[in-house]
Design a protein around this motif. Structure first.
Motif, mmCIF file in Angstrom:
data_model
loop_
_atom_site.group_PDB
_atom_site.id
_atom_site.type_symbol
_atom_site.label_atom_id
_atom_site.label_comp_id
_atom_site.label_asym_id
_atom_site.label_seq_id
_atom_site.Cartn_x
_atom_site.Cartn_y
_atom_site.Cartn_z
ATOM 1 N N ARG A 1 -0.936 3.500 4.245
ATOM 2 C CA ARG A 1 -1.080 3.480 2.786
ATOM 3 C C ARG A 1 -2.030 2.343 2.391
ATOM 4 O O ARG A 1 -1.949 1.249 2.954
ATOM 5 C CB ARG A 1 0.292 3.277 2.126
ATOM 6 N N ILE A 2 -2.907 2.640 1.460
ATOM 7 C CA ILE A 2 -3.909 1.658 1.023
ATOM 8 C C ILE A 2 -3.711 1.355 -0.459
ATOM 9 O O ILE A 2 -3.595 2.261 -1.279
ATOM 10 C CB ILE A 2 -5.346 2.213 1.229
ATOM 11 N N LYS B 1 -5.535 -0.913 -3.480
ATOM 12 C CA LYS B 1 -6.734 -1.693 -3.854
ATOM 13 C C LYS B 1 -6.277 -2.946 -4.609
ATOM 14 O O LYS B 1 -5.535 -2.862 -5.574
ATOM 15 C CB LYS B 1 -7.626 -0.798 -4.725
ATOM 16 N N GLU C 1 -13.698 0.518 -6.373
ATOM 17 C CA GLU C 1 -13.341 1.887 -6.002
ATOM 18 C C GLU C 1 -14.399 2.481 -5.069
ATOM 19 O O GLU C 1 -14.073 3.051 -4.024
ATOM 20 C CB GLU C 1 -13.222 2.740 -7.276
ATOM 21 N N ILE D 1 -14.144 0.850 -1.629
ATOM 22 C CA ILE D 1 -12.996 1.292 -0.816
ATOM 23 C C ILE D 1 -13.155 2.754 -0.390
ATOM 24 O O ILE D 1 -12.865 3.111 0.750
ATOM 25 C CB ILE D 1 -11.673 1.139 -1.620
ATOM 26 N N GLN D 2 -13.645 3.575 -1.313
ATOM 27 C CA GLN D 2 -13.806 4.994 -0.993
ATOM 28 C C GLN D 2 -14.794 5.176 0.155
ATOM 29 O O GLN D 2 -14.535 5.927 1.089
ATOM 30 C CB GLN D 2 -14.305 5.782 -2.224
ATOM 31 N N ILE E 1 -11.436 4.905 2.621
ATOM 32 C CA ILE E 1 -10.726 6.157 2.300
ATOM 33 C C ILE E 1 -11.423 7.372 2.915
ATOM 34 O O ILE E 1 -10.793 8.165 3.632
ATOM 35 C CB ILE E 1 -10.564 6.336 0.766
ATOM 36 N N ILE F 1 -8.098 9.176 4.413
ATOM 37 C CA ILE F 1 -6.768 8.786 3.913
ATOM 38 C C ILE F 1 -6.348 9.797 2.840
ATOM 39 O O ILE F 1 -7.082 10.025 1.878
ATOM 40 C CB ILE F 1 -6.803 7.355 3.298
ATOM 41 N N THR G 1 -4.934 11.524 -0.408
ATOM 42 C CA THR G 1 -4.903 11.005 -1.785
ATOM 43 C C THR G 1 -3.570 10.345 -2.117
ATOM 44 O O THR G 1 -3.526 9.306 -2.772
ATOM 45 C CB THR G 1 -5.133 12.175 -2.779
ATOM 46 N N ASN H 1 -1.715 8.702 -0.363
ATOM 47 C CA ASN H 1 -1.503 7.415 0.322
ATOM 48 C C ASN H 1 -2.439 6.325 -0.192
ATOM 49 O O ASN H 1 -2.593 5.274 0.445
ATOM 50 C CB ASN H 1 -1.702 7.576 1.832
ATOM 51 N N TYR H 2 -3.092 6.589 -1.301
ATOM 52 C CA TYR H 2 -4.020 5.595 -1.837
ATOM 53 C C TYR H 2 -3.669 5.253 -3.278
ATOM 54 O O TYR H 2 -3.477 6.136 -4.108
ATOM 55 C CB TYR H 2 -5.468 6.125 -1.756
#
Ligand code: GLP
Length: 243
Positions: free
Chosen positions: A69-70, A72, A88, A91-92, A96, A101, A103, A105-106
């Motif tokens: 799980r991430i 931000k 965003e 990280i994406q 991600i 990853i 959705t 889990n983010y």
């Protein structure tokens, strides 16, 4: 040189590459021990290479990230989330998408939320539901900020809206946009301190002054990163040129 100074494990590295490799290894170790780990991730230049190495190791060694799980750590406010200067976007594109990853889990602040306070409350609730952060990766800001917890007379415990300091408005990420950003949203100090483990990075010439103050080992609101001296399980990886 590794030495333990009052609880924080200080790891001096010869250069940015070594700092990044060690950081990536800490991430991999945490993920291997707990496949459904909750990682809270800073953005910016400090962890960028570590994330690249982490993704490479995960792919090469086919480590399962389906449960990872991430979260931000922070975000600018008042800017489209697809803008290349957002956390965003960072990280994406770096975590991600390369790791696929799912959705669900983010978790992350929405940079173009209509009401930043409402958005912070939304994140606060989700953070509470997720339970403790397993690994919180942080970089020291040029002015000693942590996430977007800016220097000031007080520090705020939970997710909140921040008026950015003039120094933070010149952050490298914001040079990629024409949009003027005056506010940010960030996890607060209690969220950070409640993490099971903290990986704190100090890299880049412009961090020398703030890192020197950090090393004095005093907890002070004009240097938010210094709160980490209160954390029972923090590792600080820094470039030798900073001392
Ligand atoms: C910004 C980012 C943070 C980051 C900090 C330091 O506030 N949103 O997540 O930790 O700046 O960034 P850098 O490592 O690029 O100096």
């Amino acid at each position: 040189m590794n030495k333990l100074k009052q609880g924080i494990e200080l790891i001096e590295t010869k250069d940015f590459e070594e700092l990044s490799r060690i950081s990536a290894e800490v991430m991999v170790e945490c993920l291997r021990k707990k496949p459904d780990s909750l990682f809270c991730l800073a953005t910016g230049s400090s962890p960028a290479r570590a994330y690249e190495i982490f993704v490479k190791i995960v792919n090469e060694e086919q480590i399962d990230v389906s449960k990872l799980r991430i979260l931000k750590l922070d975000e600018w406010w008042g800017i489209n989330e697809n803008d290349p200067s957002t956390c965003e976007y960072f990280i994406q594109t770096r975590i991600i998408k390369p790791l696929n990853i799912p959705t669900q889990n983010y978790i992350g602040f929405n940079s173009d939320a209509l009401d930043a306070n409402v958005e912070c409350n939304r994140i606060a609730q989700i953070v509470q539901q997720q339970g403790a952060i397993d690994l919180c990766i942080l970089g020291i800001g040029k002015n000693g900020h942590l996430g977007l917890n800016e220097p000031g007379v007080c520090l705020i415990p939970f997710p909140h809206v921040v008026e950015l300091s003039e120094r933070t408005k010149t952050h490298d990420m914001l040079t990629r946009t024409d949009v003027t950003v005056n506010y940010g949203m960030t996890l607060g100090m209690a969220n950070i301190i409640a993490s099971k483990k903290v990986l704190f990075l100090a890299a880049g010439d412009e961090k020398k002054a703030s890192f020197e103050v950090f090393l004095e080992g005093q907890v002070r609101s004009d240097l938010p990163a210094s709160i980490l001296w209160l954390h029972p399980n923090a590792i600080c990886v820094f470039e030798s040129k900073l001392i």
